[in-house]
Design a protein around this motif. Structure first.
Motif, short mmCIF file in Angstrom:
data_model
loop_
_atom_site.label_atom_id
_atom_site.label_comp_id
_atom_site.label_asym_id
_atom_site.label_seq_id
_atom_site.Cartn_x
_atom_site.Cartn_y
_atom_site.Cartn_z
N ARG A 81 51.16 -14.86 -22.89
CA ARG A 81 51.78 -14.76 -24.07
C ARG A 81 50.54 -15.26 -25.22
NH1 ARG A 81 55.61 -16.07 -27.72
NH2 ARG A 81 55.60 -17.86 -28.80
N VAL A 82 50.42 -14.48 -26.26
CA VAL A 82 49.50 -14.51 -27.36
C VAL A 82 50.24 -14.90 -28.76
CG1 VAL A 82 47.49 -13.90 -28.29
CG2 VAL A 82 47.92 -13.22 -26.02
N VAL A 83 50.01 -15.93 -29.19
CA VAL A 83 50.53 -16.22 -30.67
C VAL A 83 49.32 -15.90 -31.59
CG1 VAL A 83 51.76 -17.60 -32.47
CG2 VAL A 83 52.34 -17.57 -29.99
N GLY A 84 49.31 -15.09 -32.48
CA GLY A 84 48.29 -15.13 -33.66
C GLY A 84 49.05 -15.68 -34.84
N ILE A 85 48.12 -16.59 -35.59
CA ILE A 85 48.52 -17.03 -36.79
C ILE A 85 47.58 -16.74 -38.02
CG2 ILE A 85 48.10 -19.42 -36.40
CD1 ILE A 85 50.57 -20.03 -38.06
N ASP A 86 48.06 -16.03 -39.09
CA ASP A 86 47.01 -15.95 -40.48
C ASP A 86 48.08 -16.04 -41.58
OD1 ASP A 86 44.02 -14.53 -40.44
OD2 ASP A 86 45.19 -14.79 -42.11
N PHE A 87 47.37 -16.65 -42.52
CA PHE A 87 48.09 -16.81 -43.76
C PHE A 87 47.99 -15.67 -44.67
CE2 PHE A 87 44.91 -20.38 -45.56
CZ PHE A 87 44.13 -19.55 -45.85
N ALA A 88 47.29 -14.74 -44.36
CA ALA A 88 47.20 -13.41 -45.12
C ALA A 88 47.94 -12.32 -44.48
CB ALA A 88 45.75 -12.87 -45.14
N PRO A 89 49.17 -12.28 -45.24
CA PRO A 89 50.22 -11.25 -44.87
C PRO A 89 49.57 -9.80 -44.50
CG PRO A 89 51.06 -12.30 -46.82
CD PRO A 89 49.49 -12.82 -46.53
N SER A 90 48.73 -9.23 -45.02
CA SER A 90 47.94 -7.86 -44.82
C SER A 90 47.45 -8.02 -43.39
CB SER A 90 47.23 -7.63 -45.59
OG SER A 90 45.99 -8.31 -45.96
N MET A 91 46.72 -9.17 -42.88
CA MET A 91 46.16 -9.39 -41.80
C MET A 91 47.08 -9.50 -40.66
SD MET A 91 42.78 -9.78 -41.86
CE MET A 91 41.25 -10.20 -42.95
N VAL A 92 48.13 -9.92 -41.02
CA VAL A 92 49.30 -10.11 -39.74
C VAL A 92 49.90 -8.76 -39.78
CG1 VAL A 92 51.54 -11.16 -39.43
CG2 VAL A 92 49.69 -12.67 -40.43
N GLU A 93 50.19 -7.93 -40.66
CA GLU A 93 50.81 -6.65 -40.40
C GLU A 93 49.73 -5.68 -39.71
OE1 GLU A 93 51.42 -5.66 -44.44
OE2 GLU A 93 52.79 -7.13 -44.60
N PHE A 94 48.58 -5.75 -40.16
CA PHE A 94 47.52 -5.12 -39.39
C PHE A 94 47.64 -5.32 -37.84
CE2 PHE A 94 43.51 -3.63 -37.91
CZ PHE A 94 42.88 -2.72 -38.66
N SER A 95 47.52 -6.56 -37.58
CA SER A 95 47.48 -6.95 -36.19
C SER A 95 48.89 -6.60 -35.37
CB SER A 95 47.58 -8.67 -36.09
OG SER A 95 46.04 -9.05 -36.70
N ARG A 96 49.97 -6.71 -35.95
CA ARG A 96 51.16 -6.12 -35.49
C ARG A 96 50.96 -4.81 -35.26
NH1 ARG A 96 54.98 -9.21 -39.48
NH2 ARG A 96 55.19 -11.49 -38.54
N ARG A 97 50.80 -3.95 -36.10
CA ARG A 97 50.61 -2.58 -36.08
C ARG A 97 49.71 -2.29 -34.89
NH1 ARG A 97 46.80 0.81 -38.17
NH2 ARG A 97 46.13 -0.68 -39.72
#
Ligand code: SAM
Length: 222
Positions: A81-97
């Motif tokens: 299980r890996v949880v990545g957290i970032d406060f920049a929404p575009s970074m999170v969207e990139f990681s999810r994709r």
């Protein structure tokens, strides 16, 4: 998040593709230049996977995950299980994709939020904060929360006070990119690791920074 975005959040929100390309070897000339001028980026990546201990079946928290390069590598190497957290929404969207493209989405969760205020409700075997402390004005509360969330190992990178190099970097970030950055001495880091508290820790000096390993597990590894 209720508070207005800070300089780092605004800056990183604009640059996911530009940031991720730093790791890419698709263009060999650009890659060679990055390896030369962004030495710290590659040093901390190598040290993370050298010092993180056993990844197979581990749970991982990747704080300031950016484009997910570390999170995805932890998942590829067998983390359950890996949880990545970032406060920049575009970074999170990139990681999810990318996690979907690589078929790793079932083991990766990417959260958009500020690490300090996000309620995790669980702890993790491995906690990482790579390239995060550059943007932190007061590291003490983050260290305390990171120690609290770590079951086994904590891995983090820090820019070092080096004189001319950090002066030009500070000017570039603070005045041109409008993103304040901070540097650390070994003594400051020792105090932070001790106070967090991490029962044992090691600080390795890099070309322009430090790499820190905090230990919560009882087995000796340092
Ligand atoms: C230099 S990038 C590093 C990204 C990734 N760890 C890497 O090394 O490739 C730093 C990231 O930390 C994020 N960040 C900084 N402070 C944060 C905080 N308090 N909570 C969540 N994310 C944060 C920024 O948005 C940015 O994406």
């Amino acid at each position: 998040m209720s508070s207005p975005p800070d300089g780092a959040q605004r800056y990183f929100e604009r640059i996911p593709e530009k940031w991720d390309v730093l790791y890419s070897d698709e263009n060999p000339v650009r890659y060679a230049i990055n390896r030369l001028f962004r030495k710290g980026l590659f040093e901390r990546y190598r040290l993370t996977f050298e010092h993180c201990g056993d990844i197979a079946g581990a749970s991982v928290l990747d704080i300031g995950c950016g484009t997910g390069r570390y999170s995805l590598e932890f998942a590829k190497r067998g983390a359950s299980r890996v949880v990545g957290i970032d406060f920049a929404p575009s970074m999170v969207e990139f990681s999810r994709r990318i996690s979907h493209e690589l078929g790793l989405a079932d083991r990766c969760e990417f959260v958009c939020g500020d690490f300090l205020t996000h309620p995790f409700g669980e702890s993790f075997d491995i906690v990482s904060a790579l390239g995060l402390f550059d943007y932190v004005a007061d590291p003490a509360p983050l260290f305390a929360k990171m120690a609290d969330l770590t079951n086994k190992r904590f891995l983090a990178s820090f820019p070092r006070k080096t004189g001319l190099w950090d002066l030009q970097r500070t000017i570039r970030y603070r005045w041109i990119k409008k993103c304040p950055i901070y540097n650390y001495t070994r003594e400051q880091l020792e105090e932070r690791f001790r106070d967090a508290p991490f029962p044992a820790f090691r600080i390795i000096q890099l070309s322009r920074g430090f790499f820190g390993i905090g230990i919560k597990e009882t087995e000796a590894f340092l």
